[in-house]
Design an enzyme around this catalytic site. Sequence first.
Site, mmCIF file in Angstrom:
data_model
loop_
_atom_site.group_PDB
_atom_site.id
_atom_site.type_symbol
_atom_site.label_atom_id
_atom_site.label_comp_id
_atom_site.label_asym_id
_atom_site.label_seq_id
_atom_site.Cartn_x
_atom_site.Cartn_y
_atom_site.Cartn_z
ATOM 1 N N GLU A 183 0.860 -1.186 0.000
ATOM 2 C CA GLU A 183 0.000 0.000 0.000
ATOM 3 C C GLU A 183 0.895 1.234 0.000
ATOM 4 O O GLU A 183 1.745 1.393 0.863
ATOM 5 C CB GLU A 183 -0.901 -0.021 1.243
ATOM 6 C CG GLU A 183 -1.760 1.224 1.329
ATOM 7 C CD GLU A 183 -3.152 0.955 1.903
ATOM 8 O OE1 GLU A 183 -3.531 -0.224 2.038
ATOM 9 O OE2 GLU A 183 -3.845 1.931 2.211
ATOM 10 N N ARG A 184 0.696 2.069 -0.991
ATOM 11 C CA ARG A 184 1.493 3.293 -1.171
ATOM 12 C C ARG A 184 2.969 2.976 -1.365
ATOM 13 O O ARG A 184 3.851 3.739 -0.952
ATOM 14 C CB ARG A 184 1.315 4.259 -0.002
ATOM 15 C CG ARG A 184 -0.129 4.500 0.393
ATOM 16 C CD ARG A 184 -1.003 4.876 -0.774
ATOM 17 N NE ARG A 184 -2.395 5.071 -0.368
ATOM 18 C CZ ARG A 184 -3.355 5.428 -1.223
ATOM 19 N NH1 ARG A 184 -3.082 5.576 -2.511
ATOM 20 N NH2 ARG A 184 -4.583 5.598 -0.808
ATOM 21 N N GLU A 307 -10.905 4.924 8.639
ATOM 22 C CA GLU A 307 -11.030 4.550 7.236
ATOM 23 C C GLU A 307 -11.569 3.131 7.057
ATOM 24 O O GLU A 307 -11.043 2.333 6.300
ATOM 25 C CB GLU A 307 -9.676 4.684 6.518
ATOM 26 C CG GLU A 307 -9.130 6.093 6.587
ATOM 27 C CD GLU A 307 -7.878 6.318 5.751
ATOM 28 O OE1 GLU A 307 -7.770 7.375 5.134
ATOM 29 O OE2 GLU A 307 -7.006 5.424 5.729
ATOM 30 N N ARG A 352 -11.884 17.499 9.663
ATOM 31 C CA ARG A 352 -11.049 16.309 9.889
ATOM 32 C C ARG A 352 -9.802 16.630 10.706
ATOM 33 O O ARG A 352 -9.296 15.791 11.455
ATOM 34 C CB ARG A 352 -10.669 15.733 8.520
ATOM 35 C CG ARG A 352 -10.114 14.353 8.590
ATOM 36 C CD ARG A 352 -9.951 13.834 7.178
ATOM 37 N NE ARG A 352 -8.655 13.228 7.013
ATOM 38 C CZ ARG A 352 -8.206 12.755 5.858
ATOM 39 N NH1 ARG A 352 -8.938 12.822 4.772
ATOM 40 N NH2 ARG A 352 -7.011 12.197 5.800
ATOM 41 N N LYS A 376 0.596 11.005 13.444
ATOM 42 C CA LYS A 376 1.245 11.494 12.224
ATOM 43 C C LYS A 376 1.796 12.891 12.462
ATOM 44 O O LYS A 376 1.261 13.639 13.283
ATOM 45 C CB LYS A 376 0.257 11.520 11.063
ATOM 46 C CG LYS A 376 -0.095 10.124 10.544
ATOM 47 C CD LYS A 376 -0.943 10.174 9.278
ATOM 48 C CE LYS A 376 -1.281 8.743 8.837
ATOM 49 N NZ LYS A 376 -2.055 8.705 7.568
ATOM 50 N N ASP A 381 -2.771 14.491 6.837
ATOM 51 C CA ASP A 381 -2.333 13.206 6.301
ATOM 52 C C ASP A 381 -1.076 13.318 5.441
ATOM 53 O O ASP A 381 -1.159 13.214 4.216
ATOM 54 C CB ASP A 381 -3.484 12.607 5.471
ATOM 55 C CG ASP A 381 -3.311 11.114 5.234
ATOM 56 O OD1 ASP A 381 -2.245 10.591 5.606
ATOM 57 O OD2 ASP A 381 -4.234 10.494 4.696
ATOM 58 N N GLU A 403 4.917 9.536 13.848
ATOM 59 C CA GLU A 403 4.816 8.759 12.611
ATOM 60 C C GLU A 403 5.067 9.684 11.428
ATOM 61 O O GLU A 403 4.281 10.581 11.142
ATOM 62 C CB GLU A 403 3.428 8.112 12.489
ATOM 63 C CG GLU A 403 3.247 7.324 11.198
ATOM 64 C CD GLU A 403 1.895 6.582 11.112
ATOM 65 O OE1 GLU A 403 1.348 6.194 12.165
ATOM 66 O OE2 GLU A 403 1.396 6.415 9.995
ATOM 67 N N GLU A 409 3.864 9.181 -0.781
ATOM 68 C CA GLU A 409 2.495 9.097 -1.283
ATOM 69 C C GLU A 409 1.978 10.437 -1.807
ATOM 70 O O GLU A 409 1.290 10.477 -2.828
ATOM 71 C CB GLU A 409 1.585 8.590 -0.150
ATOM 72 C CG GLU A 409 0.127 8.552 -0.522
ATOM 73 C CD GLU A 409 -0.768 8.062 0.610
ATOM 74 O OE1 GLU A 409 -0.245 7.666 1.673
ATOM 75 O OE2 GLU A 409 -1.999 8.078 0.426
#
Length: 718
Positions: A183-184, A307, A352, A376, A381, A403, A409
């Site tokens: 993923e990514r 998600e 968000r 994060k 994001d 993180e 990405e």
Amino acid sequence: MWKKAILWAAAALASLIATAETGYELWQRYAPPAQATIASQYRSLLAVHFRSGTPTDSVLLAELDRAFQGMLRSRPRLSPSPQSAGLIIQLFQESAVAAWWPSSVPQQCGPEGFAVHHRVVAGRSQVFIGANTSIGLLYGTFHVLRHMAAGRPLAGVATAGASAPATRWRMLNHWDNLDRSVERGYAGQSIWNWHTLPDYIDQRYIDYARANASIGINAVALTNVNANATVLTPAYLEKVKALAQVFRPYGIRIFLTARFSAPIEIGGLKTADPLDTAVQGWWQRKADEIYQRIPDFGGFLVKANSEGQPGPQNYGRHHADGANMLAKALAPHAGVVIWRAFVYSHETPEDRFKQAYQEFVPLDGRFDSNVLVQVKNGPIDFQPREPFHPLFGALPRTPTMMEFQLTQEYLGFATHLVYLGPMFTEVLGTDTHRPTAGNTVADVVSGKSFGYTQTGMAGVSNIGADLNWTGHPFAQANWYALGRLAWNPRLDAASIANEWIAQTFTQQPAAVASIRQMMMQSHEAVVNYMTPLGLHHIMGYGHHYGPAPWYDKASRADWNCTYFHRADQHGIGFDRTSTGSNALQQYAPYWQQQWASAKSTPLSLLLWFHKVGWSEGLPNGKTLWQNMALQYQQGVQQVQQMQQSWAQLRQAVDERRHQQVTQLLHIQASEAVWWRDACLSYFQTFSKQPLPAGVPAPQHPLEYYQQLRFPYAPGQAH
Ligand code: BDP
């Protein structure tokens, strides 16, 4: 005559080999030092005093052997007495080295740190490496080898006292699926070949462990946070065990992602409710089963209720209920739970930006002591530039872990040259003003601010099965920088770049300086040509490739680009002040004041917090629209400058990698133009103003950019 011919042939071969570098060796090429005087200094280290016993000691010796053969074309010799040796590697308790350091050094080193001393005796260098443990000695050895592989004089190799890591968990998070898709991931398939494990041990696993240990990385989560419970079944745990055996001598502990609904999916239970005793028992037995195979298993990394992933909220419980249930299963084995704060709910119409803070701050102090919350770097994001996440400093009683995302990405995939060192240090060096001024994000993460007992920093891996591991040769630097900063978050990005370049490409000072300059401006360049002035999340839907600021067809509002930039005829930007979503309130008063008015908000973050009129004048005398257009243009020009600098480095860098980077920069330059033209054409439909002088007209009409489709863009979820 013959002799001459042979010599010539050997030289030709050597130059051929030198020009055919694949990048597989990463920063561990161990090229001979460029300067002869330095080489002769290094030779005194060939006599090594070291008593090897543990498996870690064996890998230390093997690394020395490899490094010295590369750098000095000779193998190290073991020397029975420290007096006659040039390199003395000893545990503190073994005494001879103890004399070199103040008595506090062993304690400061702790279980992983080391100290290095240098002296000159009768014109010859002697280097002492001391530590409390084998792994400390291995890290100390890598410190010395890094210094040598960068071609630096030995006198500078000494540490000022102890070098001990600032964080307990220095980690890579792989987003690798069991089918080997990533993923990514933009560097090929997953390096974990689950099909041939456990019996087949790919040399890559060993080289991966060497590379990680060389920069202090001591933990890896093997699997995607969008987790598959199958990895917790016995057959897969056998495979994980085989990897754990490879990594153990390098001091690397394995984590797995725990799918919250695993008790249902592979356990046959009807629920995964964390307060259900059958569920608790299932996880306890699962943990016992894992530790039986892998006694030093690190623990679980969990993405829950985010998600679409299952989590405790499916049962009306909160994050601490879920995390503590797993923490209790791991605690008897000294394992930890890393619980991610990247959450935002389907139901809440809330900005968000605010949701993680809203969910986690009320839970501060309610997590078990072996839980870390992984946050994060920014609130949305992994965007090219984000303000620091307001959770840093807001959880005094909950170990808060960093993180970062290494895989690019939102930064041009593995096609764009973007050195993330400056971005990492920008975030780490920011003062949270919590609880008081003088507490940076790095202070929070390293436990200084609140005395956390668990600390960590993770990078979402950019590694794949590509020959050079990361796709772009320069993407290796982001892996490298993560490790170095997790060990010492106070290092500066330019010094990290210097040492990486010298080990990876060349020691020639002018070439190092020119490559460093490219690297140091590369992050600002991508921000300029993708998301200047605080724009964010205007990438293509789903795959995140290329610009799509017009996108507004997603099933939920905050998956649309229009949600984030809010452009209309009046202006552009997201009002997050008290007149808007008031996300600003989540920061310390200092930042609230700083960012409350557009006038005192730096241009780099302007549209994160303010909606600004197109014609509004900014402090530099130009309007918002002019600034935006000029920054897009500047980004394009910065890439063109990188192309020019790189073209001049043809002699300094091996041919193959030079060629690779040349081609990639070419793609990056045309994609930067694409970003500029697509975004400016679109935003111009609102601003209705001409492009300022110096910004060329877009190559195509807006409709052209809007109809582009990329169904097979890499890295998409399965
Ligand atoms: C987003 C990625 C998605 C990840 C998610 C995460 O697009 O693939 O699953 O982050 O961090 O940026 O969980």
